[in-house]
Design an enzyme around this catalytic site. Structure first.
Site: not given
Length: 279
Positions: A13, A138
């Site tokens: 990401k 995350d």
């Protein structure tokens, strides 16, 4: 019939921006960010064991197996579901550690999703996200599996439709510790909240970038080099930096010019993670 083996991706990401709004009493930081998933990342092979052993290969130099987030995720799910079966896990690791691109968190998320499927635990996405949050802020975004706007500590997610871009990502040869950056007294912690509409119109900055650049010259060098060609930004707490392009060929042309000592990759932004087929 119960499956014996599955293989699944663990995509990287980027934080397209990262604003830190304040610090909570528990030490965590309130933030706003946009997570862009990429079509590039690690891969995990999971094979069912009839005993309860969790075997992870290969061993990553300098990281004990028990400290690897993949192993922790497997043991967490096994304990939570009182699972009697185990797994052989092979991690095909290509994402750099300490890069701010979610390598360890994505590996943990794919482990939870994959073993939930293989062990037939029956947990839904919300339950998996709650488990994943205990491993790292995350982890839920990777379980949720969508490019997303995030608030709170990064766990309050809403899907974000973004224009398709190609990303040139550079990985400076340094490991940035997230706890070190978030505990640094010089970190900006008082940014004002913005709306999704404001971000889509104006973009945003990374509140960690100035501090990390001052502490890690390798990051500053990569940002300066990439900024010659396009607006460059650091992702997460670093060390990776990136720039976006409208097409693959533009990104590749600049990537070929990078200094020899700078590693990196080209990846396309994706809206959904391939792991969603297993939830």
């Amino acid at each position: 019939m119960q499956k014996q083996h599955i293989s699944l991706a663990a995509p990287a990401k980027l934080n397209l921006f990262l604003h830190i709004l304040g610090q909570r009493a528990d030490g965590y930081h309130e933030l706003q960010t946009a997570f862009q998933l990429l079509d590039h990342g690690d891969r995990l092979d999971l094979t069912l064991r009839q005993d309860d052993g969790i075997h992870l290969e290969p061993v990553i130099p300098g990281l004990a197996v028990q400290d690897n987030l993949v192993f922790k995720a497997a043991k967490l799910l096994q304990s939570h579901c009182q699972q009697k079966q185990g797994a052989d896990i092979y991690l095909h690791k290509i994402l750099p550690a300490g890069g701010g691109i979610g390598g360890g968190s994505s590996d943990a998320a794919s482990t939870l999703v994959g073993l939930n499927h293989l062990w037939q635990c029956g947990l839904n996405k919300k339950q998996l996200c709650e488990l994943g949050l205990s491993l790292g802020a995350d982890v839920p975004v990777f379980i949720n599996g969508q490019t997303a706007w995030a608030e709170g500590v990064g766990e309050q997610l809403q899907a974000l439709e973004l224009e398709e871009k190609w990303y040139l990502v550079l990985a400076p040869n340094c490991h940035v510790s997230t706890p070190e950056i978030f505990s640094n007294k010089c970190l900006t912690r008082d940014s004002s909240a913005i709306t999704v509409a404001a971000f889509l119109e104006q973009g945003g900055r990374n509140d960690c970038q100035q501090l990390v650049s001052s502490l890690y010259p390798e990051v500053a060098e990569a940002l300066n080099w990439l900024s010659q060609f396009a607006p460059a930004k650091m992702t997460g707490t670093g060390a990776c930096v990136f720039a976006s392009f409208d097409d693959q060929s533009s990104a590749e042309a600049i990537f070929k010019q990078r200094p020899e000592h700078l590693e990196g990759f080209i990846a396309k932004g994706i809206q959904e993670s391939p792991i969603l087929v297993f939830i």
